[in-house]
Design a protein around this motif. Structure first.
Motif, PDB file in Angstrom:
ATOM      1  N   LEU A   1       0.993   4.266  -2.792  1.00  0.00           N
ATOM      2  CA  LEU A   1       0.772   5.665  -2.439  1.00  0.00           C
ATOM      3  C   LEU A   1       1.909   6.548  -2.914  1.00  0.00           C
ATOM      4  N   VAL A   2       3.142   6.075  -2.750  1.00  0.00           N
ATOM      5  CA  VAL A   2       4.315   6.839  -3.206  1.00  0.00           C
ATOM      6  C   VAL A   2       4.271   7.015  -4.719  1.00  0.00           C
ATOM      7  N   GLU A   3       3.948   5.935  -5.432  1.00  0.00           N
ATOM      8  CA  GLU A   3       3.884   5.997  -6.900  1.00  0.00           C
ATOM      9  C   GLU A   3       2.810   6.985  -7.358  1.00  0.00           C
TER      10      GLU A   3
ATOM     11  N   THR B   1       1.500   9.533  -5.667  1.00  0.00           N
ATOM     12  CA  THR B   1       1.888  10.902  -5.303  1.00  0.00           C
ATOM     13  C   THR B   1       2.923  11.452  -6.267  1.00  0.00           C
TER      14      THR B   1
ATOM     15  N   MET C   1       0.822  -1.213   0.000  1.00  0.00           N
ATOM     16  CA  MET C   1       0.000   0.000   0.000  1.00  0.00           C
ATOM     17  C   MET C   1       0.858   1.266   0.000  1.00  0.00           C
ATOM     18  N   THR C   2       1.920   1.262   0.812  1.00  0.00           N
ATOM     19  CA  THR C   2       2.808   2.432   0.866  1.00  0.00           C
ATOM     20  C   THR C   2       3.456   2.679  -0.477  1.00  0.00           C
ATOM     21  N   GLU C   3       3.880   1.601  -1.148  1.00  0.00           N
ATOM     22  CA  GLU C   3       4.518   1.736  -2.464  1.00  0.00           C
ATOM     23  C   GLU C   3       3.545   2.327  -3.481  1.00  0.00           C
TER      24      GLU C   3
END
Length: 525
Positions: free
Chosen positions: A5-7, A9, A1-3
């Motif tokens: 979100l970073v992508e 953003t 999920m974090t990956e």
């Protein structure tokens, strides 16, 4: 999920950076920023630079081949596409707020003829062209019918942004285009339902189902307008009792609610957002929202246009080039003649009809969605889908390029207004002058235009704030011209508009002086 979100953003950051730079460049070249934002999306999209592997990041915009368990007809991620659609909803909400509701109702009947013409002729040309190039045996075959349905689509978002940029949303042509686009959306839903019904294995058309779809769409628009007329002003007074940050959020929530309901009733979300804006445009709340939401739009709306540019598949476009060019020509002719002729016979002159025809030209995301439905259903192949993309992008790019010069022609679009403007009339020149500093004049001129709009005048021409021409909506013999030069504002008008000018000048001057005094003495009210 974090990956993820970073992508996401990072993608937003790149889109905003490139889209705003391209938009600024095109504005400096005298074009609409929409054109720059669309081309920015094409350049950085998954079919161009976005497919290049970058150190540490990989592909910035990889082609999204699947959405859930289904093959995706869109090359961008679902998250990015959804965010872009939110931008479209906010854009059309603002467009509705800027629309003159009285003119929307006044030109509704004219818009009906424009919308019908913009459906019938493009549908016929699309189906016939598909048969002519051997992609279907008859005009009633699935591929031919679907190409016709794709040609019918109109994307109001692109035209609305262009008209907003050049301050032509509340002109007779601008309101007619937007009203016709709303009706066109209802007719387009019926056409798509008809094509899907004929393309199904049942071998017949369910007219009862088509009638139900049409009744739901028309009924939804009618109910929204009736509720708006009954409760809009009461809601405005209630929300304005709250803090600015609260009533803006609640109004936006109302917009999203009606947009979602519109989608459920078979219309596009952007139509629901536009109707919400039109209803609130007659209230004090509408004017407050317009000022506060414009900065939000500057951030979110460019993402929508950039994502539309990202959908362009250059390889698919080239695989059936001749067919694509002919279909594109048919798409242009179909809308210009199909929408322009009804406009010509409903009171618009040749110039006004051209403006309306080109305003209805862009297919945008609507055509891509219809094409995606056909591809997912197996009715059309990749070649026809590629041709649809070619037609969509060319018509979408053409609209800003041609609409802006057409509206720069300093002539009215209504036949009666043109005849009255050509007739010899007594001109009071100047009727009024005011000398002051540039900032004070800006404030005074803005108030003067608002006061005249409240007196049923409409801006018919504006050149960077240095020249503003207004004409009365009912009495076309009343016209007013505002000219700025050397720290002076001069107001010319027809003899019949002199009393209106004198009254508006006093009201606007009092407002401007009061506001300037409040700036000079912050403790006073």
């Amino acid at each position: 999920m974090t990956e993820l979100l970073v992508e996401f953003t990072l993608q937003l950051a790149v889109i905003l950076l490139v889209a705003k730079i391209f938009g600024e460049l095109f504005e400096r070249m005298g074009q609409s920023s929409v054109l720059g934002e669309l081309i920015a999306g094409m350049v950085i999209g998954p079919y161009a630079l976005g497919s290049i592997n970058l150190p540490f990041f990989g592909k910035l915009f990889p082609i999204a081949e699947q959405v859930g368990g289904h093959v995706s007809a869109l090359p961008v991620s679902p998250e990015l596409y959804i965010f872009a659609q939110i931008g479209a909803v906010i854009l059309l909400f603002l467009v509705g707020l800027e629309t003159d509701a009285k003119m929307f109702i006044k030109y509704g009947l004219k818009a009906l003829g424009v919308a019908i013409g913009g459906v019938v002729l493009p549908f016929f040309l699309g189906a016939w062209g598909t048969v002519m190039f051997g992609f279907a045996e008859s005009m009633f075959d699935g591929p031919a019918m679907f190409m016709g349905a794709i040609m019918v689509a109109t994307s109001v978002g692109i035209t609305a942004r262009v008209l907003s940029d050049i301050y032509k949303l509340d002109t007779s042509e601008g309101v007619s285009i937007l009203a016709a686009a709303v009706i066109d959306d209802v007719l387009g839903i019926l056409v798509l339902a008809l094509v899907l019904s004929m393309g199904s294995g049942e071998g017949g058309v369910s007219w009862a189902q088509l009638g139900l779809i049409g009744a739901k769409a028309v009924g939804f628009i009618g109910v929204v307008f009736i509720l708006g007329l009954l409760f809009a002003k009461k809601l405005s007074r209630l929300l304005l009792k709250l803090q600015g940050k609260t009533y803006v959020a609640l109004a936006a929530a109302l917009c999203f609610l009606i947009a979602a309901l519109a989608e459920e009733f078979g219309l596009a979300m952007i139509i629901g957002a536009y109707l919400t804006g039109v209803i609130l445009s007659v209230t004090e709340l509408g004017h407050e929202l317009e000022e506060k939401l414009v900065w939000v739009a500057h951030i979110i709306v460019p993402v929508f246009f950039a994502v539309m540019g990202m959908l362009v598949n250059f390889q698919a476009m080239l695989s059936a080039l001749a067919f694509g060019l002919v279909i594109t020509l048919f798409a242009i002719v179909g809308k210009i003649i199909g929408c322009g002729l009804p406009a010509l016979f409903s009171g618009f002159n040749f110039l006004g009809s051209l403006r309306i025809g080109f305003g209805m030209l862009p297919r945008g995301e609507v055509a891509l969605i219809v094409a995606g439905v056909g591809l997912a259903a197996g009715v059309i192949n990749q070649e026809i889908f590629g041709v649809s993309i070619m037609m969509t992008i060319i018509t979408t790019l053409m609209a800003p390029l041609i609409l802006v010069p057409l509206f720069k022609i300093n002539k009215p679009g209504l036949r009666q207004a043109a005849e009255q403007a050509a007739a010899p009339q007594t001109v009071v020149e100047p009727a009024f002058t005011w000398n002051a500093g540039e900032n004070t004049l800006d404030l005074y001129q803005e108030n003067l235009v608002l006061v005249l709009k409240a007196a049923d005048y409409n801006v018919v021409e504006e050149e960077g704030g240095r020249l503003v021409e207004l004409m009365h909506n009912e009495d076309k013999g009343k016209y007013i011209t505002l000219k700025r030069e050397d720290k002076k504002l001069a107001v010319d008008c027809s003899q019949s508009a002199l009393d209106d000018v004198n009254l508006a000048a006093v009201n606007a001057q009092n407002k401007a002086v009061a506001l300037v005094s409040s700036f000079a003495n912050p403790g006073t009210v």
